[in-house]
Design a protein around this motif. Structure first.
Motif, PDB file in Angstrom:
ATOM      1  N   LYS A 132       0.578  -0.910   0.453  1.00 26.61           N
ATOM      2  CA  LYS A 132       0.580  -0.360   0.076  1.00 26.61           C
ATOM      3  C   LYS A 132       0.302   1.761   0.278  1.00 26.61           C
ATOM      4  O   LYS A 132       0.060   2.222  -0.764  1.00 26.61           O
ATOM      5  N   TYR A 133       1.875   1.038   0.921  1.00 25.22           N
ATOM      6  CA  TYR A 133       2.904   2.366   1.210  1.00 25.22           C
ATOM      7  C   TYR A 133       4.368   2.298   0.157  1.00 25.22           C
ATOM      8  O   TYR A 133       5.334   2.941   0.658  1.00 25.22           O
ATOM      9  N   ARG A 137       3.394   6.419  -2.832  1.00 22.35           N
ATOM     10  CA  ARG A 137       2.146   6.232  -2.916  1.00 22.35           C
ATOM     11  C   ARG A 137       1.192   6.906  -2.317  1.00 22.35           C
ATOM     12  O   ARG A 137       0.260   7.725  -2.807  1.00 22.35           O
ATOM     13  N   ASP A 138       1.180   6.764  -1.240  1.00 19.66           N
ATOM     14  CA  ASP A 138       0.140   7.152  -0.404  1.00 19.66           C
ATOM     15  C   ASP A 138       1.628   7.340   0.810  1.00 19.66           C
ATOM     16  O   ASP A 138       1.800   6.798   1.780  1.00 19.66           O
ATOM     17  N   PRO A 139       1.686   8.855   1.351  1.00 20.29           N
ATOM     18  CA  PRO A 139       2.715   9.849   2.247  1.00 20.29           C
ATOM     19  C   PRO A 139       2.747   9.448   3.950  1.00 20.29           C
ATOM     20  O   PRO A 139       3.035   9.526   4.326  1.00 20.29           O
ATOM     21  N   ARG A 140       0.860   9.237   3.689  1.00 20.66           N
ATOM     22  CA  ARG A 140       0.399   8.944   5.241  1.00 20.66           C
ATOM     23  C   ARG A 140       1.004   7.476   5.661  1.00 20.66           C
ATOM     24  O   ARG A 140       1.303   7.625   7.053  1.00 20.66           O
ATOM     25  N   GLY A 141       1.294   6.973   4.665  1.00 23.37           N
ATOM     26  CA  GLY A 141       2.106   5.448   5.540  1.00 23.37           C
ATOM     27  C   GLY A 141       3.065   5.920   6.281  1.00 23.37           C
ATOM     28  O   GLY A 141       3.742   5.089   7.016  1.00 23.37           O
ATOM     29  N   GLU A 185       5.523  14.970   5.445  1.00 28.06           N
ATOM     30  CA  GLU A 185       5.912  13.089   6.651  1.00 28.06           C
ATOM     31  C   GLU A 185       7.021  12.924   6.334  1.00 28.06           C
ATOM     32  O   GLU A 185       7.652  12.447   7.873  1.00 28.06           O
TER      33      GLU A 185
END
Length: 271
Positions: A132-133, A137-141, A185
């Motif tokens: 997922k990360y 692709r998704d800096p929230r990870g 992040e």
């Protein structure tokens, strides 16, 4: 009745017993379609055993079971013998053999496989996290990760993330590209969680050329240009210096070797 009936009794969920029964049934006519399995999970009393045995006798069914408590195992065997019900103890004989071989008594605790499976589910969760990360692709990870890998393209960020996931670490990785500002992040997460992956320009040049060839592309492309690579690595050095994280040179290291170094670093910091 167009099928044969098998009762599966377990003091836990009964998945193990059912899988064994299905595997055996598949050897008849190449399919288990003619076998109907009734699973009775979480059996902890003699009353339930008697009830199932009674049904099995009426249905001319086989009873397969995984009961680890000796008293319940012995009771089922005795009662099934009295009623003339065909039974099969899936786990009992193996436990007995292990006790003899190991020279120690089993714990006889129902559901221990499920407890062990917690470790398996943690690994699956970590693998899903890595996917997922992956590749920023998704800096929230980044803020959720146990480890954050930072490096330019082709420094084994993805295979490292997957390898570490199998060791139950949740890993996010962030690609470093001069034209793209790293996600904010990356500067908020603890520097101790971040690992920079350094590589020599020459090594990276060879890796990228081979990558382009494997894709049927011109290995003289900008992606594999040595000056471009040096520019990327200079930018990488600035980023990891700003983060203040540990850096590992992966130029001549296998993924497993780098992963072990990372694990040792994490254990040292957390220990």
């Amino acid at each position: 009745m167009g099928y044969r009936l098998i009762y599966v009794i377990s003091d836990s969920v009964g998945e193990t017993a059912e899988l064994v029964v299905k595997a055996a049934a598949s050897q008849f006519n190449g399919s288990s379609a003619n076998t109907k399995i009734k699973r009775i999970p979480y059996v902890e009393d003699k009353g339930t055993i008697l009830e199932v045995l009674s049904l099995a006798k009426e249905d001319k069914a086989i009873v397969c079971f995984t009961l680890v408590v000796p008293e319940l195992r012995e009771f089922l065997i005795q009662e099934a013998t009295k009623l003339g019900v065909v039974y099969y103890d899936i786990i009992g004989p193996l436990i007995d053999k292990m006790e003899t071989s190991y020279g120690k008594a089993a714990k006889y605790e129902p559901g221990r496989v499920r407890k062990l499976d917690d470790d398996y589910f943690k690994k699956v969760e970590a693998i899903e996290f890595a996917v997922k990360y992956d590749d920023g692709r998704d800096p929230r990870g980044i803020l959720k990760a146990d480890i954050v890998l930072v490096g330019v393209s082709r420094t084994s960020k993805t295979p490292l993330s997957q390898y570490l996931a199998h060791k139950r670490f949740k890993v996010a990785n962030v690609p470093i590209v001069p034209e793209v500002e790293p996600p904010e992040e990356l500067y908020k997460v603890s520097a101790q969680k971040c690992i920079g992956l350094r590589i020599s320009p020459e090594k990276l040049n060879n890796i990228r050329k081979e990558r382009l060839k494997s894709l049927g592309l011109n290995d003289e492309a900008f992606y594999a240009n040595i000056n471009r690579i040096k520019e990327e690595l200079e930018y990488f050095d600035k980023i990891v210096e700003k983060i203040g994280c540990n850096v590992i040179d992966v130029s001549n290291k296998a993924v497993e070797e780098t992963a072990n170094l990372i694990v040792n670093l994490m254990n040292k910091q957390n220990g």
